[in-house]
Design a protein around this motif. Structure first.
Motif, PDB file in Angstrom:
ATOM      1  N   ALA A  81      31.669  -7.984   2.946  1.00 52.80           N
ATOM      2  CA  ALA A  81      31.236  -7.034   1.910  1.00 52.80           C
ATOM      3  C   ALA A  81      32.069  -5.762   1.949  1.00 52.80           C
ATOM      4  O   ALA A  81      32.467  -5.237   0.901  1.00 52.80           O
ATOM      5  CB  ALA A  81      29.750  -6.702   2.095  1.00 52.80           C
ATOM      6  N   ARG A  82      32.347  -5.258   3.145  1.00 54.41           N
ATOM      7  CA  ARG A  82      33.173  -4.041   3.269  1.00 54.41           C
ATOM      8  C   ARG A  82      34.589  -4.295   2.788  1.00 54.41           C
ATOM      9  O   ARG A  82      35.202  -3.442   2.148  1.00 54.41           O
ATOM     10  CB  ARG A  82      33.196  -3.549   4.708  1.00 54.41           C
ATOM     11  N   ARG A  83      35.120  -5.472   3.080  1.00 53.70           N
ATOM     12  CA  ARG A  83      36.468  -5.805   2.615  1.00 53.70           C
ATOM     13  C   ARG A  83      36.513  -5.823   1.083  1.00 53.70           C
ATOM     14  O   ARG A  83      37.438  -5.279   0.476  1.00 53.70           O
ATOM     15  CB  ARG A  83      36.920  -7.145   3.194  1.00 53.70           C
ATOM     16  N   LEU A  84      35.497  -6.414   0.463  1.00 54.07           N
ATOM     17  CA  LEU A  84      35.439  -6.401  -1.000  1.00 54.07           C
ATOM     18  C   LEU A  84      35.275  -4.975  -1.521  1.00 54.07           C
ATOM     19  O   LEU A  84      35.929  -4.579  -2.491  1.00 54.07           O
ATOM     20  CB  LEU A  84      34.286  -7.272  -1.504  1.00 54.07           C
TER      21      LEU A  84
ATOM     22  N   PHE B  75      22.060  -4.820  -1.248  1.00 51.96           N
ATOM     23  CA  PHE B  75      21.119  -5.376  -0.289  1.00 51.96           C
ATOM     24  C   PHE B  75      20.435  -4.327   0.591  1.00 51.96           C
ATOM     25  O   PHE B  75      19.213  -4.198   0.560  1.00 51.96           O
ATOM     26  CB  PHE B  75      21.767  -6.457   0.582  1.00 51.96           C
ATOM     27  N   ASP B  76      21.176  -3.581   1.387  1.00 50.84           N
ATOM     28  CA  ASP B  76      20.544  -2.605   2.288  1.00 50.84           C
ATOM     29  C   ASP B  76      19.948  -1.435   1.515  1.00 50.84           C
ATOM     30  O   ASP B  76      18.928  -0.884   1.914  1.00 50.84           O
ATOM     31  CB  ASP B  76      21.536  -2.079   3.321  1.00 50.84           C
TER      32      ASP B  76
ATOM     33  N   THR C  82      24.046  -4.947   7.344  1.00 50.11           N
ATOM     34  CA  THR C  82      24.812  -4.364   8.447  1.00 50.11           C
ATOM     35  C   THR C  82      24.550  -5.057   9.780  1.00 50.11           C
ATOM     36  O   THR C  82      25.301  -4.877  10.732  1.00 50.11           O
ATOM     37  CB  THR C  82      24.499  -2.863   8.595  1.00 50.11           C
ATOM     38  N   GLU C  83      23.507  -5.863   9.860  1.00 47.63           N
ATOM     39  CA  GLU C  83      23.187  -6.611  11.081  1.00 47.63           C
ATOM     40  C   GLU C  83      23.741  -8.040  11.062  1.00 47.63           C
ATOM     41  O   GLU C  83      23.518  -8.806  11.998  1.00 47.63           O
ATOM     42  CB  GLU C  83      21.665  -6.656  11.270  1.00 47.63           C
ATOM     43  N   LEU C  84      24.439  -8.387  10.016  1.00 45.97           N
ATOM     44  CA  LEU C  84      25.037  -9.714   9.865  1.00 45.97           C
ATOM     45  C   LEU C  84      26.560  -9.537   9.867  1.00 45.97           C
ATOM     46  O   LEU C  84      27.157  -9.308   8.815  1.00 45.97           O
ATOM     47  CB  LEU C  84      24.556 -10.375   8.570  1.00 45.97           C
TER      48      LEU C  84
END
Length: 90
Positions: free
Chosen positions: A44-47, A19-20, A35-37
């Protein structure tokens, strides 16, 4: 989305990880960055940090593919340096 990984998690990860780096700028999906959500960004970071996910991601390859194969969107084939992807490991 729950306590166990599902096929939906795997499929959504493929979109979130791009996405970003691509969708936000290249496809003009630019209302908000991932990153703004906060909730989606944390998910997403956990995955990404789950074995078998982040270690298979090559952000440079993702960006080069999208930015060099869509001539009608990016005729100059300019691949941006950003975004800063270090936050994925935090």
């Amino acid at each position: 989305m729950g306590d166990r990984l599902t096929e939906a998690d795997v499929r959504l990860f493929a979109t979130l990880v791009r996405f970003d780096a691509v969708y936000h700028n290249h496809f003009r999906c630019n209302r908000n960055k991932l990153t703004e959500l906060p909730h989606l960004w944390r998910y997403a970071r956990r995955l990404f940090q789950t074995p078998g996910f982040g270690d298979t991601v090559d952000f440079d390859h993702i960006k080069r593919h999208y930015y060099t194969t869509h001539d009608s969107i990016n005729p100059g084939r300019i691949v941006p340096m950003g975004p800063d992807l270090r936050g994925w490991r935090t």
